[in-house]
Design a protein around this motif. Structure first.
Motif, PDB file in Angstrom:
ATOM      1  N   LYS A  82      -5.961  -1.014  -8.539  1.00  0.00           N
ATOM      2  CA  LYS A  82      -6.886   0.046  -8.655  1.00  0.00           C
ATOM      3  C   LYS A  82      -5.927   1.230  -8.854  1.00  0.00           C
ATOM      4  O   LYS A  82      -4.984   1.612  -7.923  1.00  0.00           O
ATOM      5  N   ASP A  99       0.815  -1.094   0.065  1.00  0.00           N
ATOM      6  CA  ASP A  99       0.026   0.082   0.060  1.00  0.00           C
ATOM      7  C   ASP A  99       0.919   1.159  -0.028  1.00  0.00           C
ATOM      8  O   ASP A  99       1.686   1.271   0.906  1.00  0.00           O
ATOM      9  N   TYR A 109       1.450   6.225 -11.279  1.00  0.00           N
ATOM     10  CA  TYR A 109       1.979   7.352 -10.211  1.00  0.00           C
ATOM     11  C   TYR A 109       2.465   8.729 -10.985  1.00  0.00           C
ATOM     12  O   TYR A 109       3.169   9.179 -10.454  1.00  0.00           O
ATOM     13  N   GLU A 137      -9.570  13.507  -7.669  1.00  0.00           N
ATOM     14  CA  GLU A 137      -9.557  13.667  -6.192  1.00  0.00           C
ATOM     15  C   GLU A 137      -8.586  14.859  -5.829  1.00  0.00           C
ATOM     16  O   GLU A 137      -8.596  15.410  -4.757  1.00  0.00           O
ATOM     17  N   LYS A 138      -7.659  15.153  -6.672  1.00  0.00           N
ATOM     18  CA  LYS A 138      -6.626  16.179  -6.454  1.00  0.00           C
ATOM     19  C   LYS A 138      -6.973  17.503  -7.061  1.00  0.00           C
ATOM     20  O   LYS A 138      -6.566  18.521  -6.764  1.00  0.00           O
ATOM     21  N   ARG A 185      -5.137   5.528  -9.459  1.00  0.00           N
ATOM     22  CA  ARG A 185      -5.593   6.917  -8.835  1.00  0.00           C
ATOM     23  C   ARG A 185      -6.314   7.801  -9.738  1.00  0.00           C
ATOM     24  O   ARG A 185      -6.493   7.779 -11.106  1.00  0.00           O
ATOM     25  N   ARG A 186      -7.209   8.408  -9.217  1.00  0.00           N
ATOM     26  CA  ARG A 186      -8.255   9.445 -10.058  1.00  0.00           C
ATOM     27  C   ARG A 186      -7.774  10.783  -9.756  1.00  0.00           C
ATOM     28  O   ARG A 186      -8.081  11.496  -8.574  1.00  0.00           O
ATOM     29  N   THR A 229      -2.939  10.480  -1.918  1.00  0.00           N
ATOM     30  CA  THR A 229      -3.731   9.618  -2.538  1.00  0.00           C
ATOM     31  C   THR A 229      -3.224   8.051  -2.373  1.00  0.00           C
ATOM     32  O   THR A 229      -2.301   7.865  -2.403  1.00  0.00           O
ATOM     33  N   ASP A 230      -4.321   7.177  -1.788  1.00  0.00           N
ATOM     34  CA  ASP A 230      -3.835   5.759  -1.745  1.00  0.00           C
ATOM     35  C   ASP A 230      -3.744   4.865  -3.073  1.00  0.00           C
ATOM     36  O   ASP A 230      -4.388   5.061  -4.079  1.00  0.00           O
ATOM     37  N   ILE A 231      -2.552   4.092  -3.367  1.00  0.00           N
ATOM     38  CA  ILE A 231      -2.327   3.329  -4.755  1.00  0.00           C
ATOM     39  C   ILE A 231      -1.655   2.097  -4.102  1.00  0.00           C
ATOM     40  O   ILE A 231      -0.851   2.370  -3.158  1.00  0.00           O
ATOM     41  N   ARG A 254       1.469   5.868  -0.945  1.00  0.00           N
ATOM     42  CA  ARG A 254       0.926   6.977  -1.015  1.00  0.00           C
ATOM     43  C   ARG A 254       1.365   8.053  -1.973  1.00  0.00           C
ATOM     44  O   ARG A 254       2.809   8.091  -1.883  1.00  0.00           O
ATOM     45  N   GLN A 292      -8.063   8.113 -15.169  1.00  0.00           N
ATOM     46  CA  GLN A 292      -7.166   7.360 -14.222  1.00  0.00           C
ATOM     47  C   GLN A 292      -5.707   7.531 -14.402  1.00  0.00           C
ATOM     48  O   GLN A 292      -5.168   7.621 -15.709  1.00  0.00           O
TER      49      GLN A 292
END
Length: 329
Positions: free
Chosen positions: A180, A139, A199, A186-187, A182-183, A145-147, A141, A196
């Motif tokens: 999954k 996991d 990194y 969200e930022k 990142r979107r 955002t988590d990824i 960051r 999507q």
């Protein structure tokens, strides 16, 4: 029914039919005109040519120059190399970039024969398999955002620890298709909900013109090169900052949609040739003439703008030498 009544009835029926036919005709005409004016034909104007294509497999690592690349929804790809799909993290999964470790810009990550090849100054090349299903998924960051990322193993970790020479322990992770993503929305709310990335900081494709870099260099004591700004697509044969006005462009079969300007941070003060950070230029010079309009300060704050971030409306193949067309309606 007498003759007079029949005549009146027929007249009434014909009038009703005429009204129905007339109404349908007007409706059809309205739809046709509406389509004509709502769906305006595209205007295509040549605005430049692709002069360079770059993939950055390792976030903050050395760029790989390619003559041809697949432009996918999540960015550029060439063979096993995908843009910003490998990431250096700390033991607790937090991303590490050239902002914290400037010498990362000298690390080369390439792929050959199903293996990852890591190279750096005064380091022996390290090779390990691209696919390592037995390794754990970590996991991570990226910003806030988590990824996830597949750990690339202890050897890669030891290599990074030795190269960076820090007391911390670093790990290398790889983003895989089933993970999954990142979107960006969200930022930055300007991005579509469905967009999507792996990194990348924000967007999947960053575009910059040679003329804009030349314009900046003319204001500096020492010239800068385009690779300092880590674009994916470099455009030649245009004027400085023309790319700011290209809302939608076509390159070959690829269609790109501009979302926002690329706001710049201290990372651009890292010299891509030496891995040394000066924390001043060319950032300060950009701030002197490339700040956003006051109405956009809620988006960019005090960061200068250089280059444009795009989403991919239509995937396809990009090649150096492709003509770039601006689309308008």
């Amino acid at each position: 029914m007498d003759l007079k009544a029949l005549a009146v009835s027929a007249l009434a029926q014909n009038k009703k039919a005429a009204l129905l036919i007339g109404g349908a005709g007007i409706a059809a005409l309205g739809l046709g005109l509406g389509y004509k004016y709502l769906r305006k034909p595209e205007k295509v104007v040549r605005v430049g040519v692709v002069s360079q294509l770059f993939i950055h497999p390792l976030k903050s690592g050395k760029a790989v120059s390619v003559a041809l690349a697949e432009c996918q929804n999540m960015g550029l790809k060439f063979g096993e190399l995908q843009d910003r799909h490998w990431l250096v993290v700390t033991e607790d999964g937090r991303m590490v970039t050239g902002r914290q470790e400037p010498r990362l810009v000298l690390v080369s990550l390439t792929c050959e024969g199903g293996q990852v090849c890591l190279n750096g100054p005064n380091m022996e090349e390290l090779r390990f398999p691209i696919k390592q299903p037995d390794k754990p998924v970590i996991d991570c960051r990226v910003f806030s955002t988590d990824i996830q990322g597949r750990d690339c193993g202890d050897e890669a970790s030891h290599w990074l620890n030795h190269y960076l020479g820090a007391e911390k322990t670093f790990r290398l992770v790889h983003f895989e298709p089933q993970m999954k993503a990142r979107r960006p929305v969200e930022k930055v709310p300007l991005f579509p909900q469905y967009e999507q990335v792996a990194y990348s900081d924000i967007g999947p494709v960053m575009l910059l013109s040679e003329a804009s870099v030349k314009d900046l260099s003319s204001k500096l004591e020492k010239d800068v090169t385009v690779d300092r700004f880590r674009p994916n697509i470099v455009i030649g044969d245009c004027e400085a900052f023309d790319e700011d006005s290209w809302e939608e462009i076509q390159i070959g079969s690829v269609r790109l949609q501009r979302v926002m300007s690329c706001d710049r941070c201290i990372f651009i003060t890292v010299d891509p040739e030496t891995g040394i950070i000066n924390r001043k230029e060319p950032l300060e010079t950009l701030k002197s003439y490339r700040l956003c309009n006051p109405s956009e300060k809620h988006i960019y704050k005090s960061s200068p703008l250089f280059g444009q971030l795009h989403t991919v409306k239509k995937t396809g193949i990009l090649q150096v030498g492709d003509v770039v067309y601006k689309i308008s309606r």
